[in-house]
Design a protein around this motif. Structure first.
Motif, PDB file in Angstrom:
ATOM      1  N   ILE A  93      -1.217 -11.992  21.031  1.00 42.82           N
ATOM      2  CA  ILE A  93      -1.295 -13.108  21.993  1.00 42.82           C
ATOM      3  C   ILE A  93      -1.852 -14.352  21.288  1.00 42.82           C
ATOM      4  N   LYS A  94      -2.885 -14.131  20.487  1.00 43.25           N
ATOM      5  CA  LYS A  94      -3.514 -15.248  19.773  1.00 43.25           C
ATOM      6  C   LYS A  94      -2.496 -15.931  18.843  1.00 43.25           C
ATOM      7  N   LYS A  95      -1.738 -15.088  18.127  1.00 49.56           N
ATOM      8  CA  LYS A  95      -0.730 -15.640  17.213  1.00 49.56           C
ATOM      9  C   LYS A  95       0.295 -16.455  17.995  1.00 49.56           C
ATOM     10  N   LEU A  96       0.732 -15.926  19.142  1.00 48.76           N
ATOM     11  CA  LEU A  96       1.733 -16.626  19.953  1.00 48.76           C
ATOM     12  C   LEU A  96       1.201 -17.974  20.433  1.00 48.76           C
ATOM     13  N   MET A  97      -0.040 -17.991  20.861  1.00 48.85           N
ATOM     14  CA  MET A  97      -0.617 -19.242  21.364  1.00 48.85           C
ATOM     15  C   MET A  97      -0.702 -20.276  20.240  1.00 48.85           C
ATOM     16  N   GLU A  98      -1.047 -19.809  19.059  1.00 49.69           N
ATOM     17  CA  GLU A  98      -1.126 -20.730  17.921  1.00 49.69           C
ATOM     18  C   GLU A  98       0.237 -21.337  17.591  1.00 49.69           C
ATOM     19  N   ASN A 100       2.456 -22.182  19.812  1.00 50.58           N
ATOM     20  CA  ASN A 100       2.926 -22.856  21.028  1.00 50.58           C
ATOM     21  C   ASN A 100       3.932 -22.003  21.798  1.00 50.58           C
ATOM     22  N   GLU A 101       3.773 -20.669  21.718  1.00 52.82           N
ATOM     23  CA  GLU A 101       4.640 -19.764  22.484  1.00 52.82           C
ATOM     24  C   GLU A 101       3.845 -19.305  23.697  1.00 52.82           C
ATOM     25  N   MET A 102       3.514 -20.261  24.567  1.00 56.74           N
ATOM     26  CA  MET A 102       2.617 -19.956  25.682  1.00 56.74           C
ATOM     27  C   MET A 102       3.232 -19.022  26.710  1.00 56.74           C
ATOM     28  N   THR A 103       4.525 -19.148  26.959  1.00 58.25           N
ATOM     29  CA  THR A 103       5.155 -18.276  27.967  1.00 58.25           C
ATOM     30  C   THR A 103       5.152 -16.830  27.475  1.00 58.25           C
ATOM     31  N   ARG A 104       5.494 -16.666  26.199  1.00 58.26           N
ATOM     32  CA  ARG A 104       5.446 -15.306  25.636  1.00 58.26           C
ATOM     33  C   ARG A 104       4.012 -14.761  25.703  1.00 58.26           C
ATOM     34  N   ALA A 105       3.031 -15.625  25.400  1.00 56.18           N
ATOM     35  CA  ALA A 105       1.628 -15.191  25.439  1.00 56.18           C
ATOM     36  C   ALA A 105       1.249 -14.752  26.848  1.00 56.18           C
ATOM     37  N   LEU A 106       1.691 -15.532  27.848  1.00 60.34           N
ATOM     38  CA  LEU A 106       1.392 -15.201  29.250  1.00 60.34           C
ATOM     39  C   LEU A 106       2.012 -13.857  29.628  1.00 60.34           C
ATOM     40  N   ILE A 107       3.264 -13.648  29.212  1.00 60.04           N
ATOM     41  CA  ILE A 107       3.960 -12.392  29.544  1.00 60.04           C
ATOM     42  C   ILE A 107       3.259 -11.206  28.870  1.00 60.04           C
ATOM     43  N   LEU A 108       2.932 -11.373  27.593  1.00 62.85           N
ATOM     44  CA  LEU A 108       2.278 -10.283  26.860  1.00 62.85           C
ATOM     45  C   LEU A 108       0.895  -9.999  27.446  1.00 62.85           C
TER      46      LEU A 108
ATOM     47  N   ASP B 107      -9.354 -17.086  26.919  1.00 61.22           N
ATOM     48  CA  ASP B 107      -8.852 -18.435  26.638  1.00 61.22           C
ATOM     49  C   ASP B 107      -7.415 -18.692  27.054  1.00 61.22           C
ATOM     50  N   ILE B 108      -6.744 -17.702  27.629  1.00 60.00           N
ATOM     51  CA  ILE B 108      -5.335 -17.949  27.954  1.00 60.00           C
ATOM     52  C   ILE B 108      -5.204 -18.991  29.072  1.00 60.00           C
ATOM     53  N   GLY B 109      -6.059 -18.899  30.076  1.00 60.15           N
ATOM     54  CA  GLY B 109      -6.019 -19.872  31.175  1.00 60.15           C
ATOM     55  C   GLY B 109      -6.353 -21.258  30.671  1.00 60.15           C
ATOM     56  N   LYS B 110      -7.373 -21.337  29.817  1.00 63.48           N
ATOM     57  CA  LYS B 110      -7.771 -22.628  29.240  1.00 63.48           C
ATOM     58  C   LYS B 110      -6.626 -23.230  28.415  1.00 63.48           C
ATOM     59  N   ASN B 111      -5.947 -22.372  27.648  1.00 62.41           N
ATOM     60  CA  ASN B 111      -4.827 -22.866  26.829  1.00 62.41           C
ATOM     61  C   ASN B 111      -3.657 -23.340  27.694  1.00 62.41           C
ATOM     62  N   LEU B 112      -3.431 -22.657  28.801  1.00 64.46           N
ATOM     63  CA  LEU B 112      -2.340 -23.069  29.692  1.00 64.46           C
ATOM     64  C   LEU B 112      -2.653 -24.430  30.310  1.00 64.46           C
TER      65      LEU B 112
END
Lengths: 201, 185
Positions: A93-98, A100-108, B107-112
């Protein structure tokens, strides 16, 4: 009396599609999940075999040797359990967020939450069955931070269980790391009560 | 491809969450030396508005909203260096400093939220998770921020939010600045 500490590792995690959709923000079910979201869900699910390492650790002890929290008084025994899916999913998830793959991060993240919950459900069933074999009535499961059981009671759970054996630690603010972990207790009673469950549940 | 066609296709890609197409069109816009601030005004502002309307109508949900925000962020990473090169300042709606409080690493909510703010034209200074209170206030002051965002998930860590509110209420009152806060769950 303190009982032995045991581990469970052979979990088969299955997913409830509806819950996944709810967790990622579909408050009501749309007629169809459109692209690109549909493909993203399928692709993230495929990664799970390598990312999930479910395990739980538990012990069953006499109520007398617990911290005797008043909301659980009259229990005969208490099962304490910590479950996790391991750290790999969160690292992804951390790698995805870095990237800018936020939707994938949210799904995972949703898949991880559901997987951790599924491990907790399966562990809970095993412990409820143990209560019945002891001719006792198992209560519902209670987790610190929910209802009247304060989050700081995590310290009680981690004092009694070597959760580090399955890779889970507690921070100063009572947060479990990895985050996709669940801790709970089930109280075993001599008689049926409001908080005990029906047979087979 | 004509300017109008590029702008129309960019908006469509953004509304539909087609990141590759949106980024390719942003590159085309820079190649054709289009007025990039005009691209932002004519594509991103109405595009993100359209996404918001679809959300309001219940046709779009969180994943669609985030995918569109990803498109904006992706294309801005193409446009921003060009905007900076041409010494034209991109319009900003304001600056936000955001963090997850000390002791909390959710941090996922914060990042969103950070992504959505950036997609809507705000300049975001993301300090990450598990950030000390003192460090946060110091940076917020140095950045001369318009607003701050604090994320906490645990009952044990949300107390840090209360502390920040108390400190800022005092500081702003001394400075004669208006201070307003809101809690979202």
């Amino acid at each position: 009396m303190s009982g032995p500490v045991k581990k469970i590792e052979n979990f088969k995690v299955e997913f409830d599609e509806k819950r996944i959709l709810t967790l990622i923000g579909y408050k009501k079910r749309p007629k169809e999940i459109k692209e690109p979201i549909k493909s993203l869900i399928a692709e993230e699910k495929k990664k799970l075999d390598n990312l999930l390492h479910p395990a739980s650790i538990y012990t069953i002890i006499d109520y007398a040797v617990t911290n005797k929290h008043p909301i659980f008084k009259d229990a005969e025994k208490v099962a304490i359990c910590v479950c996790t899916i391991g750290p790999e999913l969160e690292q992804e998830i951390k790698k995805l967020m870095e990237k800018n793959e936020m939707t994938r991060a949210l799904i995972l993240d949703a898949l991880g939450s559901e997987a951790a919950e599924e491990v907790a459900i399966q562990s809970d069933r095993i412990l409820a069955e143990k209560a019945r074999k002891m001719n006792l009535w198992p209560s519902k499961r209670f987790s610190p931070g929910y209802g009247k059981w304060d989050i700081r009671e995590q310290r009680f759970i981690f004092r009694l269980l070597p959760a580090a054996d399955i890779g889970v630690r507690l921070t100063e603010s009572c947060m479990m790391v990895p985050r996709k972990s669940v801790s709970f207790r089930i109280n075993f009673y001599k008689e049926q009560r409001l908080s005990t469950r029906k047979k087979g549940t | 491809m004509s300017t109008q066609e590029i702008l129309a296709r960019m908006e469509k890609a953004m509304v539909e969450g087609n990141k590759e197409e949106a980024e390719a069109l942003a590159k085309e816009a820079t190649k054709q030396r289009l007025d990039l601030n005009e691209v932002i005004d004519k594509v991103y502002v109405p595009g993100i508005q359209k996404v918001g309307d679809l959300w309001e109508k219940g046709e779009y949900f969180l994943p669609e909203l985030i995918t569109s925000a990803e498109c904006v962020k992706g294309t801005m990473s193409v446009l921003q260096p060009e905007i900076e090169k041409s010494l034209i300042s991109a319009k900003s709606k304001g600056k936000a400093v955001i963090r997850t409080v000390k002791g909390d690493i959710h941090d996922i909510g914060k990042n969103l939220v950070a992504s959505m703010l950036a997609a809507n034209g705000f300049q975001v200074v993301d300090l990450g998770a598990d950030v000390k209170l003192e460090e946060f206030i110091e940076i917020a002051e140095a950045e001369n921020t318009d607003f701050i965002c604090l994320s906490a998930l645990l009952t044990t860590t949300k107390l840090a939010q209360k502390k920040v509110i108390e400190i800022l209420r005092k500081k702003t009152s001394e400075a004669g600045v208006k201070f307003w806060w809101e809690v979202h769950r």
